[in-house]
Every structure is written in structure tokens, then in C-alpha cells.
Design a protein around this motif. Structure first.
Motif, PDB file in Angstrom:
ATOM      1  N   ALA A  27      -5.723 -12.518  -4.597  1.00 52.34           N
ATOM      2  CA  ALA A  27      -5.691 -11.748  -3.351  1.00 52.34           C
ATOM      3  C   ALA A  27      -4.843 -10.487  -3.495  1.00 52.34           C
ATOM      4  N   VAL A  28      -3.684 -10.589  -4.152  1.00 48.26           N
ATOM      5  CA  VAL A  28      -2.844  -9.398  -4.291  1.00 48.26           C
ATOM      6  C   VAL A  28      -3.472  -8.410  -5.266  1.00 48.26           C
ATOM      7  N   THR A  40      -6.321  -2.857  -5.508  1.00 45.22           N
ATOM      8  CA  THR A  40      -7.499  -1.999  -5.672  1.00 45.22           C
ATOM      9  C   THR A  40      -7.896  -1.356  -4.350  1.00 45.22           C
ATOM     10  N   GLN A  41      -7.860  -2.136  -3.273  1.00 45.30           N
ATOM     11  CA  GLN A  41      -8.219  -1.618  -1.956  1.00 45.30           C
ATOM     12  C   GLN A  41      -7.232  -0.552  -1.496  1.00 45.30           C
ATOM     13  N   GLU A  47      -7.936   3.234  -0.375  1.00 49.10           N
ATOM     14  CA  GLU A  47      -7.611   3.665   0.995  1.00 49.10           C
ATOM     15  C   GLU A  47      -6.767   4.932   1.017  1.00 49.10           C
ATOM     16  N   VAL A  48      -5.818   5.060   0.084  1.00 44.85           N
ATOM     17  CA  VAL A  48      -4.941   6.234   0.144  1.00 44.85           C
ATOM     18  C   VAL A  48      -5.675   7.505  -0.246  1.00 44.85           C
ATOM     19  N   ARG A  70       2.396   3.620   2.101  1.00 43.62           N
ATOM     20  CA  ARG A  70       1.309   2.640   2.118  1.00 43.62           C
ATOM     21  C   ARG A  70       1.258   1.852   0.799  1.00 43.62           C
ATOM     22  N   VAL A  71       1.384   2.561  -0.308  1.00 46.44           N
ATOM     23  CA  VAL A  71       1.346   1.895  -1.607  1.00 46.44           C
ATOM     24  C   VAL A  71       2.571   1.005  -1.778  1.00 46.44           C
ATOM     25  N   SER A  72       3.722   1.507  -1.364  1.00 43.29           N
ATOM     26  CA  SER A  72       4.950   0.717  -1.460  1.00 43.29           C
ATOM     27  C   SER A  72       4.887  -0.522  -0.579  1.00 43.29           C
TER      28      SER A  72
END
Length: 201
Positions: free
Chosen positions: A163-164, A169-170, A174-175, A121-123
Motif C-alpha cells: 500500500a505504501v 507512485t500516486q 499527483e504533484v 505533499r511528498v513529505s
């Protein structure tokens, strides 16, 4: 004569690589499982360095006239100057994000129940950020004809970078929800604490 700017940008890119390398301990754990605390420390370190680079770029975009080279017409007074400045800023952003992607990949995956999914997800966010910045950069291939068009291009560039930043941060938030065992790891990592202070989260 473009002055020292290209050399300065190159130096910034090299510094980002050095800082991220230091943040992740110079190790390449891509494809490996690592302790959750180490993963959190390395990921937050990479994101923190990247975020700092991006904030500098956004500040420069907000005041392009401050970057004019002595003896040249200020960037803010010509459409071509503004377009060129936006392009250079996005090049810096793409380079910083390239380093971010590498840092996250080198961090491996945490040894938690959802570790692989979390790392993916982070990647995925980092790669998406890279794609968005490159797409915006490509959109500047045609120089603006008017000052209004140039200002719009600068605005679009700033909006994409913002936006990125928000997306990063989101994603971190989330993870931790996806894998509760990471909560302690994020709380215990010094780089994550610094990132929380920077983002006010």
C-alpha cells in the motif's frame, strides 16, 4: 543463536543511508528553495532507493523459508518463526522509510509556483508511510499462536508495504498535476526516468 541476520540487517540499513546520500548529493537543503530539476532528481533518487529496499523486503516476506539459518527450523514451519520474521521485515521497512523521510526533507522545495505545497505533499506521504509501517510493526508485539495467525500477520505486513509503495507512485503523479511546471523537471531527471521504468508509469 540467531546467526548473522541482525548484522546483515544493520548493513542493509547503512547501505540505504549511503545510497540515499549519494542520490541527493549529500546536501541538506531542508527548508530551502532549490531548482525544480535538482528537487526532482533528489526526490526521485530517494524514492527509488527506498522502493528497491521495499521490493526486497516484500520478496523475503513471500518466501520466509528462504531466510532460515542453516541448522534451524525453517521460518515457515513455526508460528513464532513467522511472527519474528515479519517483525524483522517491518523493522527493515521502517528503517528504510526513516531514511526516505530524511532524504525528502533534505531535498528542500522546488522553485515553482506550488513548490512549497508540493514538497509538503511528498513529505506528508513519506511520514504517513512511516506511521503505517510502525503501526503494523506494533501489531506484531503479540506472537501468533497458530500457523494460520502467523500467515495472516505476514499477509498484513505485505499488504501494508504494498500500500505504501502504491501511495508513493500516486503521490509523484499527483504533484505533477498540482504543479505543471514540475512536469519538465520530472522528465529531465535521470532518477525519475529510472523510477518510471521500475513502476511502468
Amino acid at each position: 543463536m540467531r546467526g548473522p541476520l541482525p548484522w546483515i540487517l544493520a548493513g542493509v540499513g547503512i547501505l540505504a543511508v549511503i545510497l540515499v546520500g549519494a542520490a541527493i548529493g549529500g546536501r541538506d537543503d531542508s527548508g530551502e528553495t532549490v531548482p525544480a530539476g535538482d528537487w526532482a532528481q533528489n526526490v526521485c533518487g530517494a524514492v527509488g532507493v527506498w522502493r528497491g529496499d521495499m521490493e526486497v523486503i516484500v520478496d523475503d516476506l513471500r518466501d520466509p523459508s528462504a531466510q532460515s539459518v542453516s541448522g534451524e527450523e525453517p521460518q515457515s514451519e513455526t508460528p513464532q518463526g513467522r511472527t519474528g520474521f515479519a517483525r524483522e521485515s517491518l523493522e527493515r521497512a521502517v528503517e528504510a522509510t526513516d531514511t526516505l523521510v530524511e532524504g525528502i526533507e533534505n531535498a528542500g522545495a522546488p522553485d515553482t509556483p506550488q513548490g512549497e505545497e508540493v514538497a509538503d505533499r511528498v513529505s506528508e506521504w513519506a511520514n504517513d508511510a512511516q506511521d503505517e509501517l510502525e503501526e503494523t510493526q506494533d501489531g506484531l508485539d503479540e506472537e501468533a499462536d497458530t500457523l494460520e495467525e502467523a500467515i495472516e500477520q505476514l499477509t498484513d505486513a505485505s499488504r501494508t508495504i504494498a500500500a505504501v509503495l502504491v501511495g508513493g507512485t500516486q503521490t509523484i503523479a499527483e504533484v505533477t498535476q498540482l504543479d505543471p511546471e514540475l512536469v519538465g523537471a520530472f522528465r529531465g531527471a535521470s532518477t525519475c526516468e529510472e523510477l518510471r521504468e521500475e513502476t511502468g508509469s
